[in-house]
Design an enzyme around this catalytic site. Sequence first.
Site, PDB file in Angstrom:
ATOM      1  N   HIS A   1       0.772 -10.163  -1.933  1.00 49.53           N
ATOM      2  CA  HIS A   1       2.077 -10.807  -1.745  1.00 49.53           C
ATOM      3  C   HIS A   1       2.124 -11.671  -0.490  1.00 49.53           C
ATOM      4  O   HIS A   1       3.204 -12.008  -0.014  1.00 49.53           O
ATOM      5  CB  HIS A   1       3.191  -9.743  -1.707  1.00 49.53           C
TER       6      HIS A   1
ATOM      7  N   CYS B   1       7.268 -29.394   8.609  1.00 49.29           N
ATOM      8  CA  CYS B   1       5.819 -29.572   8.552  1.00 49.29           C
ATOM      9  C   CYS B   1       5.415 -30.798   9.377  1.00 49.29           C
ATOM     10  O   CYS B   1       6.038 -31.860   9.248  1.00 49.29           O
ATOM     11  CB  CYS B   1       5.425 -29.754   7.094  1.00 49.29           C
TER      12      CYS B   1
ATOM     13  N   SER C   1       6.098   2.197  -5.286  1.00 53.09           N
ATOM     14  CA  SER C   1       6.936   2.696  -6.387  1.00 53.09           C
ATOM     15  C   SER C   1       6.358   2.293  -7.732  1.00 53.09           C
ATOM     16  O   SER C   1       6.763   2.818  -8.769  1.00 53.09           O
ATOM     17  CB  SER C   1       8.365   2.171  -6.242  1.00 53.09           C
TER      18      SER C   1
ATOM     19  N   ASN D   1       2.245   9.744  -2.792  1.00 50.05           N
ATOM     20  CA  ASN D   1       3.590   9.160  -2.697  1.00 50.05           C
ATOM     21  C   ASN D   1       4.583  10.251  -2.310  1.00 50.05           C
ATOM     22  O   ASN D   1       4.393  11.425  -2.630  1.00 50.05           O
ATOM     23  CB  ASN D   1       3.998   8.548  -4.046  1.00 50.05           C
TER      24      ASN D   1
HETATM   25  P1  OAD Z   1       8.970   0.299  -2.661  1.00 51.66           P
HETATM   26  O1  OAD Z   1      10.013   0.328  -1.601  1.00 51.66           O
HETATM   27  O2  OAD Z   1       9.367  -0.120  -4.023  1.00 51.66           O
HETATM   28  O3  OAD Z   1       8.338   1.735  -2.777  1.00 51.66           O
HETATM   29  C1  OAD Z   1       7.920   2.471  -1.659  1.00 51.66           C
HETATM   30  C2  OAD Z   1       7.293   3.747  -2.170  1.00 51.66           C
HETATM   31  O4  OAD Z   1       6.752   4.442  -1.073  1.00 51.66           O
HETATM   32  C3  OAD Z   1       8.276   4.682  -2.861  1.00 51.66           C
HETATM   33  O5  OAD Z   1       7.717   5.109  -4.092  1.00 51.66           O
HETATM   34  C4  OAD Z   1       8.425   5.854  -1.881  1.00 51.66           C
HETATM   35  O6  OAD Z   1       8.590   7.098  -2.563  1.00 51.66           O
HETATM   36  C5  OAD Z   1       7.100   5.816  -1.162  1.00 51.66           C
HETATM   37  N1  OAD Z   1       7.110   6.309   0.216  1.00 51.66           N
HETATM   38  C6  OAD Z   1       8.076   6.171   1.172  1.00 51.66           C
HETATM   39  N2  OAD Z   1       7.655   6.670   2.337  1.00 51.66           N
HETATM   40  C7  OAD Z   1       6.403   7.149   2.136  1.00 51.66           C
HETATM   41  C8  OAD Z   1       5.409   7.772   2.968  1.00 51.66           C
HETATM   42  N3  OAD Z   1       5.623   8.001   4.267  1.00 51.66           N
HETATM   43  N4  OAD Z   1       4.233   8.123   2.404  1.00 51.66           N
HETATM   44  C9  OAD Z   1       3.995   7.899   1.086  1.00 51.66           C
HETATM   45  N5  OAD Z   1       4.876   7.302   0.255  1.00 51.66           N
HETATM   46  C10 OAD Z   1       6.048   6.924   0.776  1.00 51.66           C
HETATM   47  O7  OAD Z   1       7.763  -0.596  -2.118  1.00 51.66           O
HETATM   48  P2  OAD Z   1       6.586  -1.284  -2.933  1.00 51.66           P
HETATM   49  O8  OAD Z   1       6.142  -0.446  -4.068  1.00 51.66           O
HETATM   50  O9  OAD Z   1       5.584  -1.692  -1.927  1.00 51.66           O
HETATM   51  O10 OAD Z   1       7.449  -7.559  -3.175  1.00 51.66           O
HETATM   52  O11 OAD Z   1       7.301  -2.577  -3.489  1.00 51.66           O
HETATM   53  C11 OAD Z   1       6.553  -3.499  -4.192  1.00 51.66           C
HETATM   54  C12 OAD Z   1       7.050  -4.880  -3.928  1.00 51.66           C
HETATM   55  O12 OAD Z   1       8.449  -4.944  -4.195  1.00 51.66           O
HETATM   56  C13 OAD Z   1       6.969  -5.335  -2.489  1.00 51.66           C
HETATM   57  O13 OAD Z   1       5.693  -5.819  -2.134  1.00 51.66           O
HETATM   58  C14 OAD Z   1       7.981  -6.437  -2.439  1.00 51.66           C
HETATM   59  C15 OAD Z   1       9.103  -5.791  -3.214  1.00 51.66           C
HETATM   60  O14 OAD Z   1       9.920  -6.617  -3.898  1.00 51.66           O
HETATM   61  C16 OAD Z   1       7.749  -8.802  -2.765  1.00 51.66           C
HETATM   62  O15 OAD Z   1       8.418  -9.036  -1.777  1.00 51.66           O
HETATM   63  C17 OAD Z   1       7.182  -9.858  -3.653  1.00 51.66           C
END
Ligand code: OAD
Length: 244
Positions: free
Chosen positions: A119, A147, A189, A213
Amino acid sequence: MTFDPELISLLRVPPKLVALTGAGVSQESGLRTFRDAQTGLWAQYKPEELASPEAFRRDPKLIWDWYAWRREAVKGVRPNPGHYALAEMAQRVPEFTLITQNVDGLHRMAGHQKLIELHGNIQRVRCADCYTFAEAWGDDTESVPRCSVCGGLLRPDVVWFGEALPRDQLEAAIEAARSCDVFFSIGTSGVVQPAASLAFAAHNRGAVVVEINAEPTPLTPKANYVFHGKSGEILPRLVEAVWG
Ligand code: OAD
């Protein structure tokens, strides 16, 4: 915490390993995740209002300021033991591919020079028109900086909703997921495509899937090993159990 001896033996081989990380790995560094109830960034803002090309066209200054604020927040944070444990795994496992959805640069700071940033990276800024990267810019300006080559508006080099992922990065990620022996899904997630499908692609090709997770996700039922808790606690213990 105890780890299944079969998992430990598998990691000692060493296997072809892929780790996909999400905002959860940076949570213990003090950065907010996107979807966690109450504290998630997206709980306060509608993503399509801020992280989309349409939003930037509508109000470039609002979007610029929001990213400037996020850049500032990231500047003050350091990698946590989870980032360092992954960097250590990369030292131990010759065929290790780290894929991250995070734009915070903390994996690099922890020592990963080579990784796939699906990303983008919030610290890079480029022209919205001609794609030229900016070397320097002011964050605290009255209008969005422009720019130096074509005069177009500068924007963060991150992937917004509705935009394609960088092709070379995505292709490398798909190839790694399809050919690995073990796939770790950590702190994500697993609901944002195409990153979310990587673990399923690995699973379908017979890879052992390990999920770390804080909560169950759509991947949990398919995972061979599931560890619920904080990645900054589980990953160092796993590294210790396998290579300590
Ligand atoms: P999310 O905020 O959707 O998910 C975070 C995950 O981390 C959740 O499943 C939590 O349960 C878990 N979590 C929280 N704290 C934790 C810890 N200390 N140890 C382990 N797990 C933990 O974030 P992403 O999955 O990264 O995209 O989201 C994906 C994308 O959605 C991001 O890159 C962003 C967003 O829209 C863009 O901006 C294009």
